[in-house]
Design a protein around this motif. Structure first.
Motif, PDB file in Angstrom:
ATOM      1  N   VAL A  37       8.926   3.664  -0.777  1.00 42.82           N
ATOM      2  CA  VAL A  37       8.053   4.322   0.195  1.00 42.82           C
ATOM      3  C   VAL A  37       6.599   3.965  -0.109  1.00 42.82           C
ATOM      4  O   VAL A  37       6.241   3.694  -1.255  1.00 42.82           O
ATOM      5  N   PRO A  38       5.728   3.981   0.904  1.00 47.18           N
ATOM      6  CA  PRO A  38       4.326   3.640   0.661  1.00 47.18           C
ATOM      7  C   PRO A  38       3.560   4.795   0.016  1.00 47.18           C
ATOM      8  O   PRO A  38       3.588   5.922   0.512  1.00 47.18           O
ATOM      9  N   PHE A  39       2.892   4.515  -1.073  1.00 46.61           N
ATOM     10  CA  PHE A  39       1.998   5.484  -1.707  1.00 46.61           C
ATOM     11  C   PHE A  39       0.571   5.302  -1.192  1.00 46.61           C
ATOM     12  O   PHE A  39      -0.207   6.241  -1.155  1.00 46.61           O
ATOM     13  N   THR A  40       0.249   4.078  -0.843  1.00 41.75           N
ATOM     14  CA  THR A  40      -1.061   3.728  -0.270  1.00 41.75           C
ATOM     15  C   THR A  40      -0.816   2.640   0.777  1.00 41.75           C
ATOM     16  O   THR A  40       0.304   2.113   0.875  1.00 41.75           O
ATOM     17  N   PRO A  41      -1.828   2.262   1.535  1.00 36.31           N
ATOM     18  CA  PRO A  41      -1.637   1.159   2.488  1.00 36.31           C
ATOM     19  C   PRO A  41      -1.312  -0.170   1.815  1.00 36.31           C
ATOM     20  O   PRO A  41      -0.882  -1.115   2.485  1.00 36.31           O
ATOM     21  N   TYR A  42      -1.506  -0.254   0.493  1.00 34.08           N
ATOM     22  CA  TYR A  42      -1.314  -1.517  -0.219  1.00 34.08           C
ATOM     23  C   TYR A  42       0.028  -1.586  -0.955  1.00 34.08           C
ATOM     24  O   TYR A  42       0.345  -2.591  -1.589  1.00 34.08           O
ATOM     25  N   THR A  43       0.848  -0.537  -0.886  1.00 35.27           N
ATOM     26  CA  THR A  43       2.097  -0.491  -1.637  1.00 35.27           C
ATOM     27  C   THR A  43       3.087  -1.544  -1.144  1.00 35.27           C
ATOM     28  O   THR A  43       3.323  -1.673   0.063  1.00 35.27           O
ATOM     29  N   LEU A  44       3.682  -2.271  -2.084  1.00 36.41           N
ATOM     30  CA  LEU A  44       4.725  -3.246  -1.768  1.00 36.41           C
ATOM     31  C   LEU A  44       5.961  -2.495  -1.265  1.00 36.41           C
ATOM     32  O   LEU A  44       6.384  -1.506  -1.867  1.00 36.41           O
ATOM     33  N   ARG A  45       6.559  -2.991  -0.159  1.00 34.66           N
ATOM     34  CA  ARG A  45       7.690  -2.274   0.438  1.00 34.66           C
ATOM     35  C   ARG A  45       8.934  -3.128   0.589  1.00 34.66           C
ATOM     36  O   ARG A  45       9.992  -2.615   0.951  1.00 34.66           O
ATOM     37  N   ASP A  46       8.858  -4.402   0.303  1.00 31.61           N
ATOM     38  CA  ASP A  46      10.000  -5.300   0.472  1.00 31.61           C
ATOM     39  C   ASP A  46      10.582  -5.649  -0.897  1.00 31.61           C
ATOM     40  O   ASP A  46       9.914  -6.284  -1.715  1.00 31.61           O
ATOM     41  N   PRO A  47      11.853  -5.261  -1.198  1.00 25.27           N
ATOM     42  CA  PRO A  47      12.440  -5.574  -2.504  1.00 25.27           C
ATOM     43  C   PRO A  47      12.450  -7.065  -2.823  1.00 25.27           C
ATOM     44  O   PRO A  47      12.392  -7.452  -3.994  1.00 25.27           O
ATOM     45  N   PHE A  76      -2.770  -3.610  -7.669  1.00 28.65           N
ATOM     46  CA  PHE A  76      -4.124  -3.223  -7.239  1.00 28.65           C
ATOM     47  C   PHE A  76      -4.013  -2.225  -6.090  1.00 28.65           C
ATOM     48  O   PHE A  76      -3.666  -2.588  -4.967  1.00 28.65           O
ATOM     49  N   GLN A  77      -4.261  -0.960  -6.417  1.00 29.49           N
ATOM     50  CA  GLN A  77      -4.278   0.136  -5.449  1.00 29.49           C
ATOM     51  C   GLN A  77      -2.925   0.357  -4.767  1.00 29.49           C
ATOM     52  O   GLN A  77      -2.872   0.927  -3.679  1.00 29.49           O
ATOM     53  N   GLU A  78      -1.837  -0.065  -5.388  1.00 32.55           N
ATOM     54  CA  GLU A  78      -0.511   0.151  -4.800  1.00 32.55           C
ATOM     55  C   GLU A  78       0.028   1.546  -5.089  1.00 32.55           C
ATOM     56  O   GLU A  78       0.777   2.116  -4.291  1.00 32.55           O
ATOM     57  N   TYR A  79      -0.342   2.112  -6.235  1.00 31.45           N
ATOM     58  CA  TYR A  79       0.141   3.434  -6.627  1.00 31.45           C
ATOM     59  C   TYR A  79      -0.864   4.514  -6.260  1.00 31.45           C
ATOM     60  O   TYR A  79      -0.490   5.595  -5.807  1.00 31.45           O
ATOM     61  N   ALA A  80      -2.139   4.224  -6.474  1.00 31.54           N
ATOM     62  CA  ALA A  80      -3.200   5.177  -6.140  1.00 31.54           C
ATOM     63  C   ALA A  80      -4.430   4.405  -5.699  1.00 31.54           C
ATOM     64  O   ALA A  80      -4.834   3.439  -6.350  1.00 31.54           O
ATOM     65  N   VAL A  81      -5.016   4.807  -4.585  1.00 30.67           N
ATOM     66  CA  VAL A  81      -6.224   4.148  -4.094  1.00 30.67           C
ATOM     67  C   VAL A  81      -7.328   4.296  -5.130  1.00 30.67           C
ATOM     68  O   VAL A  81      -7.528   5.364  -5.719  1.00 30.67           O
ATOM     69  N   GLY A  82      -8.004   3.194  -5.398  1.00 29.33           N
ATOM     70  CA  GLY A  82      -9.093   3.209  -6.359  1.00 29.33           C
ATOM     71  C   GLY A  82      -8.674   2.917  -7.785  1.00 29.33           C
ATOM     72  O   GLY A  82      -9.503   2.972  -8.699  1.00 29.33           O
ATOM     73  N   THR A  83      -7.385   2.580  -8.000  1.00 29.59           N
ATOM     74  CA  THR A  83      -6.877   2.324  -9.346  1.00 29.59           C
ATOM     75  C   THR A  83      -6.104   1.016  -9.386  1.00 29.59           C
ATOM     76  O   THR A  83      -5.353   0.696  -8.467  1.00 29.59           O
TER      77      THR A  83
END
Length: 255
Positions: free
Chosen positions: A168-178, A198-205
């Motif tokens: 599931v997406p945690f941010t707009p940058y989260t990888l979603r394709d296995p 880069f910003q996949e788990y939390a924006v700004g981190t």
């Protein structure tokens, strides 16, 4: 196959223990594992004797056998424990705190245990707070440590994990394709390029992780930084690769 003692009697238990210790020492010289023939040759033991002792050592978890090769097992790491789980936890906290201070980054130790991505410990540093850890297991596809463990899993282990914890997406940058998840071989993973996010788990981190493999067990040491410091990740990951020894693997087996 056994060798008679000097007085014609069967070998003593002490002799067997000495041979077993010689085998353990020989296995420790092969981080990627060694065959029974290699170990028999290195120790000067008859092949039949080596096989017998190796089976015993595997049964008692001092060694592990994988793809015809023998590697040190969890019981060897457990020998380093001083006072059981509490001592292991104290050593882990000390290791993580030291690393966080040295790297000026938040540091995490994650291990794959009983089919789960487990955050074993973490330490923050000034200017580098810890990320939200409540979703660490479910968000393995989004943070560097989890992506590293997913990369080390077998295809079946990965399918099982993603069936229980969808991407599931945690941010707009989260990888979603296995299909886009990185893959690492369990043989020699320390030579692999560290895995970053880069910003996949939390924006700004941002974060990076280095894998650790011990026998059939595996985990990762990872760091996180504010995005403003993301340019430091490559240097920190390189330092981690040279800094990490077997301490974290020993701690993982001990707590």
């Amino acid at each position: 196959m056994t060798t008679a003692a000097a007085d014609g009697t069967a070998p003593t238990l002490i002799t067997s223990a000495q041979r077993a210790l010689r085998l353990l020492e020989a296995v420790a010289r092969y981080p990627q594992g060694a065959t029974a023939k290699q170990l028999a040759r290195d120790t000067g033991l008859a092949l039949g004797t080596a096989y017998h002792l190796l089976r015993t050592l595997v049964h008692d978890r001092y060694l592990e056998r994988r793809s015809g090769h023998y590697l040190t097992g969890p019981a060897v790491a457990a020998l380093a424990r001083e006072d059981g789980p509490s001592a292991g936890r104290a050593r882990l906290e000390s290791l993580l705190g030291t690393l966080a201070e040295e790297l000026s980054a938040a540091v995490y130790f994650t291990w794959y245990r009983d089919g789960e991505v487990e955050l074993v410990g973490a330490a923050e540093a000034p200017g580098a707070p810890l990320v939200d850890r409540h979703l660490f297991r479910a968000g393995a596809h989004a943070h560097a440590a989890g992506k590293t463990l997913l990369a080390l899993m077998t295809a079946e282990e990965r399918r099982s994990h993603l069936a229980r914890y969808p991407m599931v997406p945690f941010t707009p940058y989260t990888l979603r394709d296995p299909a886009h998840l990185p893959l690492l071989p369990r043989q020699g993973p320390r030579l692999a390029t560290p895995i970053s996010q880069f910003q996949e788990y939390a924006v700004g981190t941002a974060g990076a992780a280095v894998p650790i493999v011990a026998g059939t067990g595996f985990g990762a040491v990872s760091v996180s930084l504010p995005m403003a410091q993301a340019h430091r990740l490559a240097g920190i990951a390189a330092r981690l690769r040279t800094r990490l020894g077997d301490d974290f693997a020993a701690v993982a087996f001990g707590i």
